[in-house]
Design an enzyme around this catalytic site. Sequence first.
Site, PDB file in Angstrom:
ATOM      1  N   SER A 108       0.824  -1.215   0.000  1.00 26.92           N
ATOM      2  CA  SER A 108       0.000   0.000   0.000  1.00 26.92           C
ATOM      3  C   SER A 108       0.861   1.269   0.000  1.00 26.92           C
ATOM      4  O   SER A 108       0.470   2.285  -0.585  1.00 26.92           O
ATOM      5  CB  SER A 108      -0.987   0.007   1.171  1.00 26.92           C
ATOM      6  OG  SER A 108      -0.331   0.192   2.399  1.00 26.92           O
ATOM      7  N   MET A 156      10.642  -6.574   4.440  1.00 26.14           N
ATOM      8  CA  MET A 156      10.654  -7.101   5.801  1.00 26.14           C
ATOM      9  C   MET A 156      11.914  -7.881   6.179  1.00 26.14           C
ATOM     10  O   MET A 156      11.894  -8.671   7.118  1.00 26.14           O
ATOM     11  CB  MET A 156       9.396  -7.939   6.040  1.00 26.14           C
ATOM     12  CG  MET A 156       8.107  -7.158   5.809  1.00 26.14           C
ATOM     13  SD  MET A 156       7.996  -5.550   6.685  1.00 26.14           S
ATOM     14  CE  MET A 156       7.424  -6.126   8.282  1.00 26.14           C
ATOM     15  N   ARG A 157      13.018  -7.634   5.465  1.00 24.47           N
ATOM     16  CA  ARG A 157      14.288  -8.272   5.850  1.00 24.47           C
ATOM     17  C   ARG A 157      15.347  -7.210   6.101  1.00 24.47           C
ATOM     18  O   ARG A 157      15.201  -6.082   5.650  1.00 24.47           O
ATOM     19  CB  ARG A 157      14.798  -9.179   4.726  1.00 24.47           C
ATOM     20  CG  ARG A 157      13.873 -10.299   4.415  1.00 24.47           C
ATOM     21  CD  ARG A 157      14.431 -11.187   3.332  1.00 24.47           C
ATOM     22  NE  ARG A 157      13.376 -12.068   2.911  1.00 24.47           N
ATOM     23  CZ  ARG A 157      13.012 -13.154   3.594  1.00 24.47           C
ATOM     24  NH1 ARG A 157      13.674 -13.508   4.673  1.00 24.47           N
ATOM     25  NH2 ARG A 157      12.003 -13.892   3.182  1.00 24.47           N
ATOM     26  N   HIS A 175       8.982   3.132   8.334  1.00 25.82           N
ATOM     27  CA  HIS A 175       8.837   2.287   9.519  1.00 25.82           C
ATOM     28  C   HIS A 175       7.626   2.762  10.321  1.00 25.82           C
ATOM     29  O   HIS A 175       7.472   3.966  10.533  1.00 25.82           O
ATOM     30  CB  HIS A 175      10.114   2.349  10.366  1.00 25.82           C
ATOM     31  CG  HIS A 175      10.059   1.467  11.558  1.00 25.82           C
ATOM     32  ND1 HIS A 175      10.191   0.095  11.454  1.00 25.82           N
ATOM     33  CD2 HIS A 175       9.818   1.732  12.864  1.00 25.82           C
ATOM     34  CE1 HIS A 175      10.054  -0.434  12.668  1.00 25.82           C
ATOM     35  NE2 HIS A 175       9.837   0.526  13.534  1.00 25.82           N
ATOM     36  N   ASP A 220      20.902   3.223   6.819  1.00 27.68           N
ATOM     37  CA  ASP A 220      22.320   3.034   7.132  1.00 27.68           C
ATOM     38  C   ASP A 220      22.528   1.586   7.576  1.00 27.68           C
ATOM     39  O   ASP A 220      21.629   0.758   7.429  1.00 27.68           O
ATOM     40  CB  ASP A 220      22.814   4.074   8.150  1.00 27.68           C
ATOM     41  CG  ASP A 220      22.214   3.863   9.531  1.00 27.68           C
ATOM     42  OD1 ASP A 220      21.502   2.845   9.741  1.00 27.68           O
ATOM     43  OD2 ASP A 220      22.454   4.713  10.402  1.00 27.68           O
ATOM     44  N   GLU A 221      23.705   1.289   8.131  1.00 28.28           N
ATOM     45  CA  GLU A 221      24.031  -0.108   8.431  1.00 28.28           C
ATOM     46  C   GLU A 221      23.197  -0.686   9.566  1.00 28.28           C
ATOM     47  O   GLU A 221      23.112  -1.907   9.725  1.00 28.28           O
ATOM     48  CB  GLU A 221      25.513  -0.271   8.796  1.00 28.28           C
ATOM     49  CG  GLU A 221      26.504   0.225   7.765  1.00 28.28           C
ATOM     50  CD  GLU A 221      26.585   1.747   7.720  1.00 28.28           C
ATOM     51  OE1 GLU A 221      26.397   2.402   8.772  1.00 28.28           O
ATOM     52  OE2 GLU A 221      26.805   2.279   6.618  1.00 28.28           O
ATOM     53  N   GLY A 222      22.622   0.138  10.396  1.00 28.81           N
ATOM     54  CA  GLY A 222      21.840  -0.367  11.527  1.00 28.81           C
ATOM     55  C   GLY A 222      20.424  -0.738  11.119  1.00 28.81           C
ATOM     56  O   GLY A 222      20.011  -0.532   9.979  1.00 28.81           O
ATOM     57  N   ASP A 225      16.834   0.267  11.219  1.00 31.79           N
ATOM     58  CA  ASP A 225      15.955   1.420  11.482  1.00 31.79           C
ATOM     59  C   ASP A 225      16.668   2.555  12.212  1.00 31.79           C
ATOM     60  O   ASP A 225      16.055   3.272  13.009  1.00 31.79           O
ATOM     61  CB  ASP A 225      14.708   0.973  12.292  1.00 31.79           C
ATOM     62  CG  ASP A 225      13.899  -0.099  11.583  1.00 31.79           C
ATOM     63  OD1 ASP A 225      13.828  -0.065  10.339  1.00 31.79           O
ATOM     64  OD2 ASP A 225      13.331  -0.972  12.269  1.00 31.79           O
TER      65      ASP A 225
HETATM   66  C1  GAR Z   1       3.938  -0.705   6.690  1.00 37.10           C
HETATM   67  O1  GAR Z   1       3.231  -0.437   7.874  1.00 37.10           O
HETATM   68  C2  GAR Z   1       5.405  -0.402   6.878  1.00 37.10           C
HETATM   69  O2  GAR Z   1       5.642   0.738   7.655  1.00 37.10           O
HETATM   70  C3  GAR Z   1       5.882  -1.645   7.589  1.00 37.10           C
HETATM   71  O3  GAR Z   1       5.212  -2.705   6.935  1.00 37.10           O
HETATM   72  C4  GAR Z   1       3.976  -2.206   6.424  1.00 37.10           C
HETATM   73  C5  GAR Z   1       3.917  -2.504   4.942  1.00 37.10           C
HETATM   74  O4  GAR Z   1       2.648  -2.196   4.436  1.00 37.10           O
HETATM   75  N1  GAR Z   1       7.297  -1.798   7.498  1.00 37.10           N
HETATM   76  C6  GAR Z   1       8.027  -2.341   8.456  1.00 37.10           C
HETATM   77  O5  GAR Z   1       7.553  -2.784   9.494  1.00 37.10           O
HETATM   78  C7  GAR Z   1       9.521  -2.398   8.170  1.00 37.10           C
HETATM   79  N2  GAR Z   1      10.214  -3.009   9.265  1.00 37.10           N
HETATM   80  P1  GAR Z   1       2.437  -2.035   2.880  1.00 37.10           P
HETATM   81  O6  GAR Z   1       3.046  -3.294   2.239  1.00 37.10           O
HETATM   82  O7  GAR Z   1       0.957  -1.981   2.688  1.00 37.10           O
HETATM   83  O8  GAR Z   1       3.137  -0.787   2.429  1.00 37.10           O
END
Ligand code: GAR
Length: 200
Positions: A13, A90-91, A109, A141-143, A145
């Site tokens: 989204s 998500m990785r 995030h 960056d390397e960390g 978030d």
């Molecule tokens: C969003 O809420 C984004 O901020 C989060 O995943 C969701 C993806 O939704 N991202 C993280 O948690 C990154 N660690 P979307 O696929 O509908 O954009």
Amino acid sequence: KKRIAFLASGRGSNFQAVIDAIAAGTIPGICVGLVTDNPGAYAIERAKSAGIPVTVVDYARFPAKAAYEEALLSAMRACRADLFVLAGYMRILGFGIVREFSGRMMNIHPALLPAFSGLHAQRQAIEYGVKVAGCTVHLVDEGMDTGPIVVQRCVPVLPDDDETTLADRILAEEHEALPLAVKLFCEGRLEADGRRVRVR
Ligand code: GAR
């Protein structure tokens, strides 16, 4: 116009919000590709509907993380993007990729960083009992978030909220924050000064 590419793992989204803003002429950019680690990602359908090229680098098909990252890096290079947007990827990205795209890779995030980094940020916020939550767009960056913050938006946490209702309220803000951050980047208006990102 800047060449914008995306990395997404799921629903997409946020990806949609940015491509809509590009189509509306709000962002001076062109979307040059979507790269995903998940062949079942709904983001793929969105890209196809918009005529955006998709590359699937299926994480499950690689024997080890290093081989996956190598394939991912080639797919990312092939986009020849000025900006890479992580829209629900998500990785954790390896150092090699982070280094190569330093200063031109952004992540969204669903928390007010530096609070609640990592997975299930909205659940972490509910469990901690904070009264204000939100989202952050930051340079990568390397960390995990930890990169310089570009845009943040906040929302209240209401007494009856659960993870889902809070996530929905935050998501509405994400859909404004991410296109705004991409727009500022594409207009050349972001100036990074160490941790602090100034908007000109
Ligand atoms: C969003 O809420 C984004 O901020 C989060 O995943 C969701 C993806 O939704 N991202 C993280 O948690 C990154 N660690 P979307 O696929 O509908 O954009």
